[in-house]
Every structure is written in C-alpha cells, then in structure tokens.
Write a protein that holds these residues in place. Sequence first.
Motif, PDB file in Angstrom:
ATOM      1  N   TYR A  12       0.821  -1.214   0.000  1.00 56.95           N
ATOM      2  CA  TYR A  12       0.000   0.000   0.000  1.00 56.95           C
ATOM      3  C   TYR A  12       0.858   1.267   0.000  1.00 56.95           C
ATOM      4  O   TYR A  12       0.429   2.292  -0.511  1.00 56.95           O
ATOM      5  N   HIS A  23      -1.750   7.255  12.579  1.00 57.14           N
ATOM      6  CA  HIS A  23      -2.524   6.200  11.915  1.00 57.14           C
ATOM      7  C   HIS A  23      -3.178   5.345  13.002  1.00 57.14           C
ATOM      8  O   HIS A  23      -2.544   4.460  13.570  1.00 57.14           O
ATOM      9  N   GLU A  54      -4.794   5.563   4.656  1.00 54.71           N
ATOM     10  CA  GLU A  54      -5.537   4.748   3.681  1.00 54.71           C
ATOM     11  C   GLU A  54      -5.036   5.079   2.268  1.00 54.71           C
ATOM     12  O   GLU A  54      -5.302   6.147   1.713  1.00 54.71           O
TER      13      GLU A  54
END
Length: 210
Positions: free
Chosen positions: A13, A49, A67
């Motif tokens: 990610y 986070h 995200e």
Amino acid sequence: MAFKLHGAKMSTYTRIVAVIAKERNVPYEFIAVDFKAAEHKQPPHLQHHPYGQVPYISQDDGFELYESRAIARYLATIGSGTQLIPTEPKAYAKFEQAASVEYAQFDPIASGIAWEKIIKPHFGKVTDEKRVEELVALLEIKLDGHEAILGKQKYLAGDEITLADLFHLPNGNIVFERLEYGFLDKRPNLQRWWKDISSRPSWQAVKDGA
Ligand SMILES: N[C@@H](CCC(=O)N[C@@H](CS)C(=O)NCC(=O)O)C(=O)O
C-alpha cells in the motif's frame, strides 16, 4: 505540494501511494517506519494512523492522511500529469465501479495469496497451502470477470487509464509475475492490460521500493 510518505519500501500500500505520486509528479520524501521494531504499533505512530498501519502522508502545513486509496485520490487532484479520475459524471461512476472491483474482487484475494506465499515465509511463518489453493481458485473466477471487461475496453473503467487500474500494481506484481500461477497465460486481454500498466515508468520507478 511535496509530502512525506511514511511507510515501508516494499509494502503493497506504500507503493500504491508512491506510484500515483510519480504519475502526478508530486515529489515525496520517504520516511521508513521500522516494522521489525513494531514502530507502527507504538503510540507515536498511532497518533498519525489509528489502525497501526502504513502508509500515511504528512505535509508541512500539518495535513495528514492515511488509507492508500484515499491518499491516491488526493494526489490525483493535486500535481500534474495523467488525469486518473474522470470528471464527467458517467465516466466518474464507471471509475468508482472499477475502483470497487479492485477493492472488493481483487485485493482481498490477491493480498491473501501474497500474505501466505511471500510475507509469512519472510517472517519465518509457515504458508497454509490449503488456504492458498482456495484463494487461487477464487482468483481464477474473479480474473475471468476482469478478462470479460478488458475484452470490451482498454482499461477497467473504460478506454482511459484510471486509479482503478494502477491500484492493481503491487499485488498484481506478486500474483502475475513473482508467483507462477499462469493467470495471464489463459487470459489474453488481462495479459495485454497488465503489460500496459506494469510497463509505465511510474511503476518501474517504485516497483522495487517506494
Ligand atoms: N487499507 C490500508 C491497508 C494498509 C496495510 O494493510 N498496510 C500493511 C503494510 S502493506 C500494514 O501496515 N500491516 C501491518 C498491520 O496491519 O498490522 C491501506 O490501503 O492503506
């Protein structure tokens, strides 16, 4: 506006954010989060986070975001370069449909395979081969859906590339290239699409590390 990318070089990610930053010509400074020391689970990281994951981004004006796909959507609205989110309402709706396809039909299965075959062995854990077999069978079915879509249009949302295509890159690199399941051999449209998106300079720049 430049940003700091807090993440891990080879994290799936983190590299989604990195590839979109390259596409949009937004410079970033990479800040490594020490996974071995479980830095991502410590209070200082959790302040940025709340789920104890990477990546997140920060900017000098105090703006922060976590995200990966939300960050990618933000980067698609700043910087310059390839337009990755269409603005015309129907094209935008098709983009959201394709983005949901990646998030719901592809990512959970592909990341499950990556977890079992790459990440678990990396941390000295044993791969659950039965689980892998189930996930591979499920991915075969899902990729038939991709094949049908890509038989009618160039990219998942239409004939223009969008974020939805590029979101496939890190996990696609694992399931289509690093592991040999032959997903592409059986699907010419998927193969054509994968060659197209994976040969982009943006991906080549971050493939081996954000
Ligand atoms: N939905 C999140 C997923 C983030 C994620 O799972 N990151 C992994 C690294 S690739 C992580 O931080 N794993 C540690 C954990 O979940 O505890 C995103 O897209 O940013």
